[in-house]
Design an enzyme around this catalytic site. Structure first.
Site, PDB file in Angstrom:
ATOM      1  N   GLU A 194       3.741  11.305   1.342  1.00 28.07           N
ATOM      2  CA  GLU A 194       2.979  10.584   2.351  1.00 28.07           C
ATOM      3  C   GLU A 194       3.402  11.061   3.736  1.00 28.07           C
ATOM      4  O   GLU A 194       4.577  11.360   3.970  1.00 28.07           O
ATOM      5  CB  GLU A 194       3.213   9.084   2.229  1.00 28.07           C
ATOM      6  CG  GLU A 194       2.692   8.499   0.933  1.00 28.07           C
ATOM      7  CD  GLU A 194       3.004   7.021   0.773  1.00 28.07           C
ATOM      8  OE1 GLU A 194       2.175   6.320   0.184  1.00 28.07           O
ATOM      9  OE2 GLU A 194       4.072   6.589   1.226  1.00 28.07           O
ATOM     10  N   ASP A 205       5.200   4.664  -6.695  1.00 31.00           N
ATOM     11  CA  ASP A 205       4.275   4.501  -7.819  1.00 31.00           C
ATOM     12  C   ASP A 205       4.748   5.182  -9.095  1.00 31.00           C
ATOM     13  O   ASP A 205       4.421   4.736 -10.190  1.00 31.00           O
ATOM     14  CB  ASP A 205       2.899   5.043  -7.441  1.00 31.00           C
ATOM     15  CG  ASP A 205       2.225   4.194  -6.381  1.00 31.00           C
ATOM     16  OD1 ASP A 205       1.939   3.019  -6.672  1.00 31.00           O
ATOM     17  OD2 ASP A 205       2.009   4.687  -5.265  1.00 31.00           O
TER      18      ASP A 205
END
Length: 387
Positions: A140, A156
């Site tokens: 990210e 995740d």
């Protein structure tokens, strides 16, 4: 695929520092493939264009392309892939002013779809997701006028190993995300050996390829981890603070801002220094703890959100029983209870610098795998060896 649009939380890491110089419209990012794997690698730069708020993707030169209108059911997205470097090679692309994700996949392109709400992300906890059997991962990042923030994330899943870095104007480089020697296979071996159902998080392809370990919240969703895996610890916390006080000091730069938690009638109420109740929490279930949401929701405010972040970190790290003053200053006592987030524990143990994003608020106390520079000259993603 879960009908969820692409978002990122990097801008929530703190107020951006003032830029030291004008950040250019794009910044070079070099992918280095040290994976040792043959076959193609595909790269995707997906997110939200900060100047317009539109969702889309960037090509290798950093040019923005908006997603077309999607459908219901979701329709195939345009091919946004960039051919990545072969093993032992590098490839440089340009990052635009974006808040989004850098996906990379091995061997096969990812299958992205667009719905009426935007891009649909892979949801590999769903066995019917078209990306379930693809080996992939992502970083990210946010690049804006105040600089670059880029992380390695396991919020995740834990999958294909990689590290991120940024080069500053003085030539120095900061990096994070590298595993210790043997850390990749060591993580999976250790997770499989943990009692209590943790082995169920590991997903393996039919050809024997280990694809990933789901984060425990996704594991509960998929029925791969018992839903009550944290219940014993939660019950002990609730019992302790029925007769004693939990003190939360959520802001490191505001040591006089404190909130005091006590359990009454099954609810943990937090009061301020004047004794007024400022927020309350129902006893959380395991999924609320792993996801830092639901009963531990953390709105972007100055009271409940910061308290919830601190509680979430304390539950995942199992420090709430050993330290009534939260958050903990150091990591020496993290994950020491028999009931803890074993996924997060094993990831942190195997990181070369001890830092990771193994749950949503792993940045409480600055234990996250994030690098930032206000005047970035170059960014890096290194695809590391699996062995």
């Amino acid at each position: 695929m879960a009908a969820a649009t692409l978002t990122t939380t990097l801008l929530a890491f703190g107020a951006p520092a003032p830029a030291q110089a004008a950040v250019p419209a794009t910044v070079p990012l070099t992918f280095t493939n040290n994976s040792g794997r043959s076959g193609p690698v595909y790269i995707y730069d997906l997110g939200t264009q900060l100047s317009s708020g539109r969702q889309g993707w960037a090509d290798a030169g950093g040019a923005f392309h908006a997603w077309p209108a999607g459908g219901n059911p979701p329709t195939p997205a345009p091919d946004a892939s960039i051919v990545g470097p072969a093993d032992g090679q590098t490839k440089t692309i340009r990052l635009p002013k974006f808040s989004g994700r850098l996906y990379f996949s091995y061997g096969r392109k990812l299958d992205f779809r667009v719905t009426t709400g935007g891009l649909v992300q892979p949801a590999v906890q769903n066995p019917s997701d078209p990306n379930h059997d693809i080996l992939f991962n992502w970083s990210e990042y946010t690049l804006n006028d105040s600089g670059l923030w880029i992380n390695s994330t396991q919020v995740d899943m834990f999958s294909a190993p990689y590290a991120v870095g940024v080069k500053a104007a003085d030539g120095s480089t900061k990096s994070t995300g590298h595993l210790k020697a043997g850390g990749y296979t060591g993580f999976f071996d250790a997770l499989r050996s943990r009692p209590g159902g943790w082995a169920g998080l590991v997903q393996t392809r039919s050809d024997g390829t280990v694809l990933r370990a789901l984060a425990p919240g996704h594991g509960i969703e998929a029925g791969a981890l018992p839903a009550g895996v944290m219940d014993d610890y939660v019950n002990r916390v609730w019992q302790k603070y029925s007769s004693s006080t939990l003190t939360v000091t959520p802001f490191g730069d505001q040591p006089n801002t404190k909130y005091y938690g006590r359990v009454s009638g099954g609810v943990m109420n937090f009061t301020n220094g004047s004794g007024a109740v400022v927020t309350s929490f129902q006893k959380p279930d395991s999924d609320s703890i792993f996801g830092c949401y639901k009963k531990l929701d953390a709105p972007n405010d100055l009271v409940r959100g910061p308290i919830s972040r601190t509680l979430c970190a304390g539950f995942n790290r199992s420090t709430l029983l050993t330290n009534p003053n939260q958050p903990d200053a150091g990591s020496a006592g993290f994950y020491a209870d028999a009931v803890t987030n074993q996924y997060a524990r094993l990831i942190h143990e195997r990181m070369a610098d001890g830092k990771a994003y193994a749950f949503a608020f792993d940045d409480v106390g600055n234990h996250e795998s994030l690098v930032h520079d206000g005047n970035p000259q170059q960014a890096y993603v290194t695809l590391d060896p699996f062995s």
